[in-house]
Design an enzyme around this catalytic site. Structure first.
Site, PDB file in Angstrom:
ATOM      1  CE  LYS A 220      27.153 -23.752  50.309  1.00 28.14           C
ATOM      2  NZ  LYS A 220      27.079 -25.154  50.734  1.00 28.14           N
ATOM      3  CG  ASN A 221      29.197 -24.825  54.047  1.00 31.46           C
ATOM      4  OD1 ASN A 221      28.206 -24.954  53.315  1.00 31.46           O
ATOM      5  ND2 ASN A 221      30.416 -25.182  53.672  1.00 31.46           N
TER       6      ASN A 221
ATOM      7  CB  CYS B  77      29.677 -30.558  45.221  1.00 35.70           C
ATOM      8  SG  CYS B  77      29.351 -28.807  45.259  1.00 35.70           S
TER       9      CYS B  77
ATOM     10  NE  ARG C   7      30.794 -34.007  49.657  1.00 33.20           N
ATOM     11  CZ  ARG C   7      30.534 -32.716  49.570  1.00 33.20           C
ATOM     12  NH1 ARG C   7      30.255 -32.187  48.415  1.00 33.20           N
ATOM     13  NH2 ARG C   7      30.550 -31.955  50.630  1.00 33.20           N
TER      14      ARG C   7
ATOM     15  CG  ASP D 253      34.440 -25.846  50.783  1.00 31.18           C
ATOM     16  OD1 ASP D 253      34.526 -26.913  50.148  1.00 31.18           O
ATOM     17  OD2 ASP D 253      33.537 -25.635  51.620  1.00 31.18           O
TER      18      ASP D 253
ATOM     19  NE  ARG E  89      24.705 -26.660  45.838  1.00 32.73           N
ATOM     20  CZ  ARG E  89      25.736 -27.408  46.232  1.00 32.73           C
ATOM     21  NH1 ARG E  89      26.557 -27.920  45.347  1.00 32.73           N
ATOM     22  NH2 ARG E  89      25.944 -27.654  47.498  1.00 32.73           N
TER      23      ARG E  89
HETATM   24  C1  UD1 Z   1      31.422 -29.810  54.606  1.00 32.03           C
HETATM   25  C2  UD1 Z   1      31.106 -28.569  53.831  1.00 32.03           C
HETATM   26  C3  UD1 Z   1      31.854 -28.573  52.505  1.00 32.03           C
HETATM   27  C4  UD1 Z   1      33.350 -28.783  52.749  1.00 32.03           C
HETATM   28  C5  UD1 Z   1      33.596 -30.004  53.630  1.00 32.03           C
HETATM   29  C6  UD1 Z   1      35.050 -30.145  54.038  1.00 32.03           C
HETATM   30  C7  UD1 Z   1      28.851 -28.090  54.540  1.00 32.03           C
HETATM   31  C8  UD1 Z   1      27.415 -28.021  54.198  1.00 32.03           C
HETATM   32  N1  UD1 Z   1      29.677 -28.513  53.589  1.00 32.03           N
HETATM   33  O1  UD1 Z   1      30.983 -30.902  53.820  1.00 32.03           O
HETATM   34  O2  UD1 Z   1      31.629 -27.324  51.875  1.00 32.03           O
HETATM   35  O3  UD1 Z   1      33.991 -28.977  51.514  1.00 32.03           O
HETATM   36  O4  UD1 Z   1      32.821 -29.915  54.830  1.00 32.03           O
HETATM   37  O5  UD1 Z   1      35.484 -29.004  54.675  1.00 32.03           O
HETATM   38  O6  UD1 Z   1      29.245 -27.739  55.628  1.00 32.03           O
HETATM   39  N2  UD1 Z   1      33.273 -38.708  55.154  1.00 32.03           N
HETATM   40  C9  UD1 Z   1      33.108 -40.048  55.340  1.00 32.03           C
HETATM   41  N3  UD1 Z   1      31.992 -40.488  56.011  1.00 32.03           N
HETATM   42  C10 UD1 Z   1      31.065 -39.623  56.505  1.00 32.03           C
HETATM   43  C11 UD1 Z   1      31.251 -38.251  56.317  1.00 32.03           C
HETATM   44  C12 UD1 Z   1      32.374 -37.817  55.637  1.00 32.03           C
HETATM   45  O7  UD1 Z   1      33.928 -40.858  54.909  1.00 32.03           O
HETATM   46  O8  UD1 Z   1      30.077 -40.083  57.102  1.00 32.03           O
HETATM   47  C13 UD1 Z   1      34.473 -38.213  54.431  1.00 32.03           C
HETATM   48  C14 UD1 Z   1      34.130 -37.482  53.151  1.00 32.03           C
HETATM   49  O9  UD1 Z   1      33.963 -38.367  52.069  1.00 32.03           O
HETATM   50  C15 UD1 Z   1      35.343 -36.593  52.991  1.00 32.03           C
HETATM   51  C16 UD1 Z   1      35.701 -36.230  54.428  1.00 32.03           C
HETATM   52  O10 UD1 Z   1      35.099 -37.238  55.232  1.00 32.03           O
HETATM   53  O11 UD1 Z   1      36.402 -37.289  52.408  1.00 32.03           O
HETATM   54  C17 UD1 Z   1      35.230 -34.885  54.892  1.00 32.03           C
HETATM   55  O12 UD1 Z   1      33.867 -34.732  54.590  1.00 32.03           O
HETATM   56  P1  UD1 Z   1      32.903 -33.844  55.478  1.00 32.03           P
HETATM   57  O13 UD1 Z   1      33.683 -33.019  56.423  1.00 32.03           O
HETATM   58  O14 UD1 Z   1      31.825 -34.712  56.034  1.00 32.03           O
HETATM   59  O15 UD1 Z   1      32.251 -32.906  54.394  1.00 32.03           O
HETATM   60  P2  UD1 Z   1      30.803 -32.318  54.470  1.00 32.03           P
HETATM   61  O16 UD1 Z   1      30.437 -32.164  55.905  1.00 32.03           O
HETATM   62  O17 UD1 Z   1      29.911 -33.052  53.578  1.00 32.03           O
END
Ligand code: UD1
Length: 433
Positions: free
Chosen positions: A22-23, A120, A125, A309, A401
């Site tokens: 999915k990701n 989630c 986030r 995850d 999901r």
């Molecule tokens: C993706 C995955 C999710 C997984 C996560 C971490 C998808 C669709 N989802 O989520 O399943 O749990 O990676 O492996 O691929 N952060 C910031 N600012 C930002 C972006 C992120 O502070 O602009 C922080 C987040 O709050 C978190 C960390 O960075 O603490 C990692 O988040 P991120 O890697 O962005 O997660 P997702 O990409 O949303």
């Protein structure tokens, strides 16, 4: 609302097949925005987030065909006409990954209006790093009424250092950079296989990318991209969930259609915990267990570390392991929502900040429990598979999901699990919070 009814106690034996990731599928679908031509994606999982993304693209004017029957895992996307480059809140609210359309929309159309994402409930986030990067590439971004409005005549190549490693942030800016004017160098990038998968698709579409899968990615912008056909990687989180299912139930399971090279951290921990794990073939892993499980600490990290995850699923296993183990969550705050439900089933877990201390082995007893997010649901399914009696899991839409027909897959290897309520269908239009 659908529920799962699970009677615990059966060891899982046989072969279970993993679906596409999915990701990976989500950013690859968003990448179709970058071209007027058709993009065909194979091995798309039939899960609700994919349906949400289809609706999102369709609402912008794209034609998205999700295959049925034999072609049910293929999707064709044509973004020739993007009449309305807006990601509406009604669609975006359930899925944080909708922020992935931000970069491609600005790159292709010069403007984007994207509702701040949901997804989630596992911490704040934010998407500040997506915004910061796009601003560095010349976009003007404002925020009002819960929407981000972004504009740029043409994005410019830039030098970007991520303050923090972000998976979708890396993917979003990577897509934006493919059509930017000049070179973009991104440092401290996510190295997850999903980033590499996306980069492979983009390269097939004509993008010039070097270093995907490492922490520095260089992109030479081009003026246009063309259509392509791409096969999505197997889902490493679904595969890892099945490996734990085999180990926790004391079964003998072949997890097929996976990529063993993506599963290193999970396989290592399972072995340390007392399961026998072997790479069975190029695309399958066998897991067995006949002895007791031992408590082994984990600490979640970015890839190639132990995936956040998989933390909730690992915690279910830890409840069945002898001794005390520490489960440390480094990526997201507030990702222990499965704990209270596991405790209701008899687990002995104490949470202190980002660390959960799990004392095992605890006999679990079946209970009515509530799924709170995608991976927490998987954790409860695993716990229910070894609990004494019949558990009822409510709100399994969280599970839908990201896991394709998990009850059918688990039943195929001996689990007693059934769904109560309407069967999730990819045609379903309701989006649930
Ligand atoms: C993706 C995955 C999710 C997984 C996560 C971490 C998808 C669709 N989802 O989520 O399943 O749990 O990676 O492996 O691929 N952060 C910031 N600012 C930002 C972006 C992120 O502070 O602009 C922080 C987040 O709050 C978190 C960390 O960075 O603490 C990692 O988040 P991120 O890697 O962005 O997660 P997702 O990409 O949303």
């Amino acid at each position: 609302m659908d529920k799962f009814v699970i009677r615990g106690g059966n060891p899982l034996v046989g072969t279970i097949r993993v679906s596409g990731a999915k990701n990976s599928a989500l950013p690859c679908m968003a990448a179709a925005i970058l071209t007027e031509d058709e993009v065909t994606l194979e091995n798309i999982p039939q899960v609700r987030d994919i349906e949400t993304e289809r609706k999102l693209l369709a609402s912008m004017g794209a034609e998205v065909e999700l295959g049925y029957g034999r072609a049910q895992h293929r999707t064709r996307i044509s973004c020739k006409l993007l009449s309305d480059p807006v990601a509406k809140y009604e669609i975006v609210k359930t899925m944080r990954a909708s922020s992935l359309v931000l970069g491609p929309l600005i790159a292709r159309t010069g403007m984007a209006r994207v509702a701040m994402p949901g997804g989630c409930a596992i911490g704040g986030r934010p998407i500040d790093l997506h915004i910061k990067g796009l601003e560095k590439m010349g976009a003007t971004i404002s925020q009002e009424h819960g929407y981000l409005e972004a504009r740029a005549d043409r994005l410019k190549g830039a030098s970007i250092v991520f303050d923090k490693i972000t998976v979708t942030g890396t993917e979003d800016l990577l897509m934006a950079a493919t059509l930017a004017d000049g070179e973009t160098v991104m440092e401290n990038c996510a190295r997850e296989p999903e980033v590499t998968d996306l980069a492979e698709l983009l390269t097939a579409m004509g993008a010039k990318i070097e270093g995907a899968g490492t922490s520095t990615i260089r992109v030479q912008g081009v003026t246009s991209l063309h259509g392509a056909r791409h096969r999505i990687n197997p889902d490493r989180i679904e595969a890892g969930t099945f490996l734990i299912a085999g180990a926790i139930t004391g079964g003998d399971l072949i997890v097929a259609n996976c990529n063993p090279t993506h599963l290193g951290a999970v396989m290592t921990k399972l072995e340390e915990a007392g399961a026998k794990v072997e790479i069975f073939s190029q695309d399958s892993v066998r897991v067995r267990r006949d002895g007791p499980l031992r408590a082994v600490d984990i600490s979640t990290e970015e890839y190639p570390g132990f995936p956040t995850d998989m933390q909730a699923q690992y915690m279910a296993l830890a409840t069945q392991s002898e001794g005390i183990c520490q489960v440390k969550e480094n990526i997201f705050e507030n990702r222990f929502m499965h704990v209270q439900e596991l405790v209701r089933m008899g687990a002995n877990i104490r949470v202190d900040g980002r660390v959960a201390y799990v004392r095992g082995a605890s006999p679990l007893s079946a209970a009515a429990v509530m799924c709170s997010d995608l991976r927490a649901s998987a954790s409860l399914v695993l716990a229910a598979l070894v609990a004494d009696g019949e558990s009822i899991l409510d709100r399994v839409y969280h599970m839908d999901r990201g896991y394709e027909r998990i009850e059918e897959k688990l039943r195929g290897v001996g689990a007693q699990i059934r769904r109560m309520g309407s069967i999730f269908s990819p045609k379903q239009t309701e989006v649930t919070l």
